[in-house]
Write a protein that holds these residues in place. Sequence first.
Motif, PDB file in Angstrom:
ATOM      1  N   MET A 107       0.862  -1.195   0.000  1.00 33.93           N
ATOM      2  CA  MET A 107       0.000   0.000   0.000  1.00 33.93           C
ATOM      3  C   MET A 107       0.889   1.234   0.000  1.00 33.93           C
ATOM      4  O   MET A 107       1.563   1.528   0.979  1.00 33.93           O
ATOM      5  CB  MET A 107      -0.888  -0.014   1.251  1.00 33.93           C
ATOM      6  N   CYS A 149       0.423   4.032   2.849  1.00 35.57           N
ATOM      7  CA  CYS A 149       0.305   3.547   4.233  1.00 35.57           C
ATOM      8  C   CYS A 149       1.613   3.817   4.975  1.00 35.57           C
ATOM      9  O   CYS A 149       2.678   3.369   4.552  1.00 35.57           O
ATOM     10  CB  CYS A 149      -0.019   2.054   4.226  1.00 35.57           C
ATOM     11  N   CYS A 198       3.492   0.655   6.071  1.00 32.69           N
ATOM     12  CA  CYS A 198       4.182   0.011   4.942  1.00 32.69           C
ATOM     13  C   CYS A 198       5.459   0.780   4.610  1.00 32.69           C
ATOM     14  O   CYS A 198       6.483   0.179   4.278  1.00 32.69           O
ATOM     15  CB  CYS A 198       3.268  -0.068   3.724  1.00 32.69           C
ATOM     16  N   HIS A 208       0.717  -5.840   4.243  1.00 30.65           N
ATOM     17  CA  HIS A 208      -0.369  -4.904   4.575  1.00 30.65           C
ATOM     18  C   HIS A 208      -1.682  -5.642   4.792  1.00 30.65           C
ATOM     19  O   HIS A 208      -2.125  -6.428   3.961  1.00 30.65           O
ATOM     20  CB  HIS A 208      -0.556  -3.861   3.468  1.00 30.65           C
ATOM     21  N   HIS A 219      -3.267  -0.034   9.175  1.00 26.37           N
ATOM     22  CA  HIS A 219      -2.406  -1.194   8.938  1.00 26.37           C
ATOM     23  C   HIS A 219      -2.386  -1.899  10.290  1.00 26.37           C
ATOM     24  O   HIS A 219      -1.922  -1.315  11.278  1.00 26.37           O
ATOM     25  CB  HIS A 219      -1.007  -0.725   8.496  1.00 26.37           C
TER      26      HIS A 219
HETATM   27 ZN    ZN Z   1       0.367  -0.884   5.307  1.00 21.53          ZN
END
Ligand code: ZN
Length: 114
Positions: free
Chosen positions: A1, A4, A7, A46, A98
């Motif tokens: 992602m 995110c 991430c 994720h 997340h």
């Molecule tokens: Zn993520």
Amino acid sequence: MSDCIFCKIVQGEIPCKKVYEDDEVLAFDDIHPMAPVHVVIIPKSHISTLMDIDNKKIKIINNLIAAVQKVAVIKKIDASGFRTVINCNAEGGQVVFHLHVHVLGGRKLHDELG
Ligand code: ZN
Ligand code: 5GP
């Protein structure tokens, strides 16, 4: 992602104070600690929320709980005790979408849920 933040931490695009890492999970100090020990543990892959865990993905929970124990030992709060929290969706107080486990300890924790 791509959008995110957790991430991005996994990918090294945002720095973190790493506490523990293996092939499946990453644990790092929370940027706004609510207790002397406040670690966030995330799966490296994720997944948005606890509601996205199904039987096929249940191994992610195993990995997170195994990491909770490792973090507790690393932070020396395994015997004194700690609290684990997973916030889910808006009213659960989830801000970062997340999946993550908070590990809080290092002081007596009172009724601070909510
Ligand atoms: Zn993520
Ligand atoms: P949530 O409210 O989603 O359960 O918790 C998200 C947590 O992530 C918060 O405690 C917040 O302080 C932490 N956090 C958000 N952004 C960052 C970051 O860039 N680095 C670190 N280390 N923690 C973060």
